[in-house]
Design a protein around this motif. Sequence first.
Motif, PDB file in Angstrom:
ATOM      1  N   ALA A 123      -9.587  -4.483   2.905  1.00  0.00           N
ATOM      2  CA  ALA A 123      -8.168  -5.800   3.021  1.00  0.00           C
ATOM      3  C   ALA A 123      -8.302  -7.035   2.295  1.00  0.00           C
ATOM      4  O   ALA A 123      -9.081  -7.476   3.670  1.00  0.00           O
ATOM      5  CB  ALA A 123      -7.000  -4.640   3.883  1.00  0.00           C
TER       6      ALA A 123
ATOM      7  N   TRP B 150      -2.721 -10.273  -0.602  1.00  0.00           N
ATOM      8  CA  TRP B 150      -2.820 -10.233  -1.783  1.00  0.00           C
ATOM      9  C   TRP B 150      -3.246 -10.972  -2.861  1.00  0.00           C
ATOM     10  O   TRP B 150      -3.750 -10.915  -4.216  1.00  0.00           O
ATOM     11  CB  TRP B 150      -1.926  -9.859  -1.864  1.00  0.00           C
TER      12      TRP B 150
ATOM     13  N   ASP C  13      -3.327  -3.452  -1.090  1.00  0.00           N
ATOM     14  CA  ASP C  13      -1.406  -2.746  -0.796  1.00  0.00           C
ATOM     15  C   ASP C  13      -1.258  -2.816   1.017  1.00  0.00           C
ATOM     16  O   ASP C  13      -0.346  -2.796   1.317  1.00  0.00           O
ATOM     17  CB  ASP C  13      -0.715  -1.972  -1.162  1.00  0.00           C
ATOM     18  N   LYS C  14      -3.044  -2.575   1.401  1.00  0.00           N
ATOM     19  CA  LYS C  14      -3.177  -2.276   2.505  1.00  0.00           C
ATOM     20  C   LYS C  14      -2.776  -3.893   3.900  1.00  0.00           C
ATOM     21  O   LYS C  14      -3.516  -4.388   3.834  1.00  0.00           O
ATOM     22  CB  LYS C  14      -4.244  -1.358   2.648  1.00  0.00           C
TER      23      LYS C  14
ATOM     24  N   THR D 266      -7.366  -1.748   7.126  1.00  0.00           N
ATOM     25  CA  THR D 266      -8.619  -0.823   6.513  1.00  0.00           C
ATOM     26  C   THR D 266      -9.968  -0.677   7.615  1.00  0.00           C
ATOM     27  O   THR D 266      -9.812  -1.072   8.023  1.00  0.00           O
ATOM     28  CB  THR D 266      -9.556  -0.727   4.933  1.00  0.00           C
TER      29      THR D 266
ATOM     30  N   SER E  61      -1.093 -10.790   8.478  1.00  0.00           N
ATOM     31  CA  SER E  61      -1.019  -9.561   9.031  1.00  0.00           C
ATOM     32  C   SER E  61      -2.299  -9.547  10.063  1.00  0.00           C
ATOM     33  O   SER E  61      -2.213  -7.782  10.393  1.00  0.00           O
ATOM     34  CB  SER E  61      -0.940  -8.456   8.479  1.00  0.00           C
TER      35      SER E  61
ATOM     36  N   ARG F  11       2.894  -0.691  11.076  1.00  0.00           N
ATOM     37  CA  ARG F  11       2.582  -1.370   9.702  1.00  0.00           C
ATOM     38  C   ARG F  11       1.728  -1.135   8.977  1.00  0.00           C
ATOM     39  O   ARG F  11       0.363  -1.113   9.215  1.00  0.00           O
ATOM     40  CB  ARG F  11       3.023  -3.394   9.650  1.00  0.00           C
ATOM     41  N   ASP F  12       1.607  -1.040   7.864  1.00  0.00           N
ATOM     42  CA  ASP F  12       0.279  -0.297   6.977  1.00  0.00           C
ATOM     43  C   ASP F  12       0.484  -0.502   5.295  1.00  0.00           C
ATOM     44  O   ASP F  12      -1.056  -0.553   4.893  1.00  0.00           O
ATOM     45  CB  ASP F  12       0.218   1.437   7.338  1.00  0.00           C
ATOM     46  N   SER F  13       1.773  -1.631   5.268  1.00  0.00           N
ATOM     47  CA  SER F  13       1.154  -2.256   3.585  1.00  0.00           C
ATOM     48  C   SER F  13       2.235  -2.940   4.199  1.00  0.00           C
ATOM     49  O   SER F  13       2.505  -3.720   4.758  1.00  0.00           O
ATOM     50  CB  SER F  13       2.256  -1.269   2.777  1.00  0.00           C
ATOM     51  N   GLN F  14       1.092  -4.119   2.331  1.00  0.00           N
ATOM     52  CA  GLN F  14       1.429  -5.910   1.895  1.00  0.00           C
ATOM     53  C   GLN F  14       2.339  -5.531   1.421  1.00  0.00           C
ATOM     54  O   GLN F  14       2.669  -6.880   0.622  1.00  0.00           O
ATOM     55  CB  GLN F  14       0.210  -6.220   2.648  1.00  0.00           C
ATOM     56  N   SER F  15       2.594  -4.157   0.560  1.00  0.00           N
ATOM     57  CA  SER F  15       3.062  -4.358  -1.078  1.00  0.00           C
ATOM     58  C   SER F  15       4.186  -4.912  -0.947  1.00  0.00           C
ATOM     59  O   SER F  15       4.830  -5.689  -2.039  1.00  0.00           O
ATOM     60  CB  SER F  15       3.314  -2.565  -0.906  1.00  0.00           C
TER      61      SER F  15
ATOM     62  N   GLY G 189       6.284  -0.255  -1.569  1.00  0.00           N
ATOM     63  CA  GLY G 189       6.668   0.557  -0.277  1.00  0.00           C
ATOM     64  C   GLY G 189       8.231   0.143  -0.404  1.00  0.00           C
ATOM     65  O   GLY G 189       8.345   1.188   1.180  1.00  0.00           O
TER      66      GLY G 189
END
Length: 327
Positions: free
Chosen positions: A131, A134, A152-153, A156, A169, A200-204, A310
């Motif tokens: 990750a 983005w 998107d993560k 990782t 993040s 939290r698992d996504s930066q989408s 997300g």
Amino acid sequence: MKHISILVPLGHSSLVNIEGSYQILSEVNAFLAEKGRAPMFNVQLVGLASETSQRNRLFTINPDALIGAVKKTDLIIIPSLHGDQSAAAALNKEFIPWIVTQYQQGAAVASLCIGAFFLAATGLLKGRPCATHWKFAETFRTMFPDVRLMDDKIITEEDRIYTSGGAYSYLNLIIYLIEKFAGRDIAISAAKAYAIEIDRDSQSPFIIFQGQKTHNDEPIKKVQEFIETSYQDKLTIEQLSDMSAIGRRSFERRFKKSTGNTVMEYIQRIKIEAAKRDFETSRKNVNEVIYDVGYTDTKAFRVIFKKVTGLTPLEYRNKYNKQEMSV
């Protein structure tokens, strides 16, 4: 006692990553003491020089140790290195054999945000998931095509290699590492103490699709620009390939090579970005926005929107638009 080495690179690096990681990880022993447990972390700033200037000498960091003095460590944390990534890697190349040796001896290695570029420069990310911020995803893919970028993560993890997504993040990865080393209860204590949202698992939701235009295929670039101004219309691959005077199969191949997306993916992402802007700023209800960006199938739009961001359209609107609006 686990030894943690937070790197202090030469050049311009993230002071927030360095100081924030140091502060939170240094507090772990206090959280353990509150629970009657022995201290676990010995946290050190580890550098290449005894005095490292940052931000045009506005700040100076004095590492606790130089890499030659650290014969064994259990966790290496790589902060973001700013500016030209190839130049930053060259400036800090003395870290690379030390990081690789420590990893081979059993250490875990974690990169924060665009620190992933330097981690990739060590070769340790080859074939592994990663990750990063983005905004730098396409640059990263170009520089390191043998790394499995998951833009998107938030986090990782594979084979003691950890990476985090964009900017702040990194805090989520620090909490995750605390859980790995010290347990869930201590991670929760740290998350609460520093008001960090755990798991939290996504930066989408934060990704802004900008389209890949750093390529040199001018006909494809003109098609991209057309899509971005005509996304409300019903666009077909045949129409776009005819417009570019390129046969369909060749057009699709060139478009994918240039942008990293299929034609239909690109059109979808442009529509989603337009919808996001509307959700953030307008008083339209969800269905109005869906129709305005050129979708007639509201169910299909909701599925694609959730996949990309997300969040459901309503969740996204409620998160970013505080106006009073109808559903």
